[in-house]
Scaffold this active site. Structure first.
Site, mmCIF file in Angstrom:
data_model
loop_
_atom_site.group_PDB
_atom_site.id
_atom_site.type_symbol
_atom_site.label_atom_id
_atom_site.label_comp_id
_atom_site.label_asym_id
_atom_site.label_seq_id
_atom_site.Cartn_x
_atom_site.Cartn_y
_atom_site.Cartn_z
ATOM 1 N N SER A 138 51.773 125.614 9.608
ATOM 2 C CA SER A 138 52.816 124.624 9.380
ATOM 3 C C SER A 138 53.684 124.554 10.635
ATOM 4 C CB SER A 138 53.645 125.065 8.165
ATOM 5 O OG SER A 138 54.695 124.163 7.937
ATOM 6 N N LYS A 184 49.593 121.283 9.891
ATOM 7 C CA LYS A 184 50.525 120.552 9.009
ATOM 8 C C LYS A 184 51.800 120.289 9.787
ATOM 9 C CE LYS A 184 53.269 122.267 5.330
ATOM 10 N NZ LYS A 184 53.330 122.905 3.989
ATOM 11 N N LYS A 194 55.678 119.122 9.656
ATOM 12 C CA LYS A 194 56.854 118.809 8.848
ATOM 13 C C LYS A 194 57.387 117.463 9.323
ATOM 14 C CE LYS A 194 57.384 122.669 6.371
ATOM 15 N NZ LYS A 194 57.413 122.678 4.876
ATOM 16 N N ASP A 214 54.148 117.185 5.625
ATOM 17 C CA ASP A 214 54.982 117.688 4.522
ATOM 18 C C ASP A 214 56.410 117.208 4.716
ATOM 19 O OD1 ASP A 214 56.213 119.065 2.486
ATOM 20 O OD2 ASP A 214 55.877 121.066 3.332
ATOM 21 N N GLU A 262 52.550 115.622 1.636
ATOM 22 C CA GLU A 262 53.079 116.586 0.676
ATOM 23 C C GLU A 262 54.527 116.247 0.324
ATOM 24 O OE1 GLU A 262 52.495 120.494 2.235
ATOM 25 O OE2 GLU A 262 53.791 121.436 0.752
ATOM 26 N N ASP A 310 54.259 119.808 -4.186
ATOM 27 C CA ASP A 310 54.620 121.213 -3.940
ATOM 28 C C ASP A 310 55.807 121.524 -4.846
ATOM 29 O OD1 ASP A 310 55.820 123.550 -2.958
ATOM 30 O OD2 ASP A 310 55.827 122.951 -0.874
ATOM 31 N N LYS A 363 52.059 127.685 -4.701
ATOM 32 C CA LYS A 363 52.856 128.793 -4.163
ATOM 33 C C LYS A 363 53.210 129.703 -5.328
ATOM 34 C CE LYS A 363 55.148 126.334 -0.379
ATOM 35 N NZ LYS A 363 56.363 125.554 -0.036
ATOM 36 N N GLY A 416 52.899 128.454 1.844
ATOM 37 C CA GLY A 416 53.525 129.660 2.368
ATOM 38 C C GLY A 416 55.032 129.522 2.349
HETATM 39 MG MG LIG Z 1 55.721 121.971 1.101
#
Ligand SMILES: [Mg+2]
Length: 368
Positions: A135, A161, A163, A189, A214, A239, A263, A291
């Site tokens: 991430s 991934k 953000k 995400d 996400e 998520d 998660k 994570g």
């Molecule tokens: Mg997330």
């Protein structure tokens, strides 16, 4: 199973670099560890709650408080036979899934260590190593982002991934796709940073062949995500919205999620995480393991979970060095983009005493 001692231990783990998401920037991870002792063994749990209630309603001081005042007393009073009975014993307490997950993880670890069984075997792992994604936080500039992504790919990560947040979405995604090519496994995400009115803007991400987007909207907005999933080609993945197997089943039925990020901390523990895996598998919905900047303790259990058959996408199960120069356990090191599933009893890893001491900020043994 009789608990003979419970410790709440706070540690402060400096991050190798600041980690910025749409809800804030972290420099140090303030983590609550739960250690339980039974007559047979000792077990460790890691609480994923953050210092402030910005990812979800939970936060680390609140988790410590509810463990001390409610969850541990309820567990001690109920005399549970095994870890599978922990969640029912705690069910009178509403919410606080991250705190509950840490306690259940510690009890499960103690139980499995006593019986000589690993988390992977207990949960149903079918692989001895798992592919790892990473991430990548929000950066100050696109060149800085490209350097960071390039460095992670050089380390062997098999999926990136990014953000995102309003103002940091289409252009950075375009830049990464153009620089690193069409074969790169890429996803984004948003951590709830968008509103349903942004749907047409988010549809612009369809041009970049992402694995998924996400949690663009508020955690309670299942219908908004269902509408978005009908409007865009990029698969929608929830998520924050998924707190239980029941939530997952509802979101799937509504068409609000086409992929699920599991998660364990967010859903109350590894046993509920396995139930979510099972629900998703029954509906043909792929899952992957998220994570929360875990230490080697939580990382060990996450890697075991990610080895279940329904985890068909690489998770955010990065190496220890992604976040921490020194882990509290022996570090998890990437091997050709994979991490090995620990095979030893329980978590298969244990804190190194001097490393744990070096990062400990507080320790409290509870009166049972
Ligand atoms: Mg997330």
């Amino acid at each position: 199973m009789k608990l003979t001692a419970v410790e709440l231990r706070r540690i402060a783990m400096p991050l190798v670099a600041p980690f910025r998401t749409s809800f804030g920037t972290q420099h140090t991870r303030d983590i609550l560890l739960v250690r339980v002792r039974t007559e047979e063994a000792e077990g460790w749990g890691e609480c994923v709650a953050m210092a402030s209630p910005l990812y979800s309603a939970e936060y680390v001081d609140g988790a410590a408080d509810v463990l001390r005042g409610h969850l541990v007393p309820a567990l001690v009073a109920s005399d549970v036979p095994d870890a599978g009975a922990v969640a029912p014993a705690l069910s009178a307490v509403k919410g606080h899934r991250m705190a509950k997950a840490a306690l259940e993880m510690a009890v499960l670890d103690a139980e499995l260590r006593a019986e000589g069984r690993s988390f992977g075997r207990e949960l149903g792992a079918v692989h001895d190593r798992v592919p790892c994604g990473v991430s990548v936080g929000i950066m100050d500039s696109v060149p800085e982002l490209l350097d960071a992504v390039g460095a992670f790919l050089d380390q062997g990560y098999v999926r990136i991934k990014l953000k995102i947040e309003p103002g940091w979405d289409v252009e950075p995604v375009r830049a990464v796709r153009e620089r690193f090519g069409d074969d790169l496994l890429l996803q984004v995400d948003a951590n709830t940073a968008y509103r349903p009115g942004d749907a047409r803007h988010l549809a612009r991400l369809d041009a970049f062949d992402l694995l998924l987007i996400e949690q663009p909207f508020d955690e309670e907005d299942l219908l908004g995500h269902a509408d978005l999933a009908r409007l865009i080609r990029t698969p929608v993945c929830l998520d924050e919205s998924i707190g239980s197997a029941r939530d997952a089943a509802a979101a799937i039925r509504l068409g609000a999620t086409q992929v699920v990020n599991i998660k364990p901390g967010r859903v109350g523990g590894y046993l509920e995480a396995r139930r979510i895996h099972d629900v998703c598998a029954a509906h043909g919905v792929p899952v992957w393991c998220g994570g929360m900047l875990e230490t080697g303790l939580g990382r060990a259990a996450n890697v075991a979970l990610a080895a279940l058959p329904g985890f068909t996408l690489p998770g955010d199960t990065s190496a220890s060095g992604r976040y921490y120069a020194t882990d509290v356990t022996e570090p998890f090191v990437l091997d050709e983009g994979h991490l090995a599933v620990p095979a030893g009893a329980g978590l298969g890893v244990t804190p190194v005493p001097e490393r744990l001491e070096a990062v400990t900020t507080a320790s409290e043994w509870l009166d049972l």
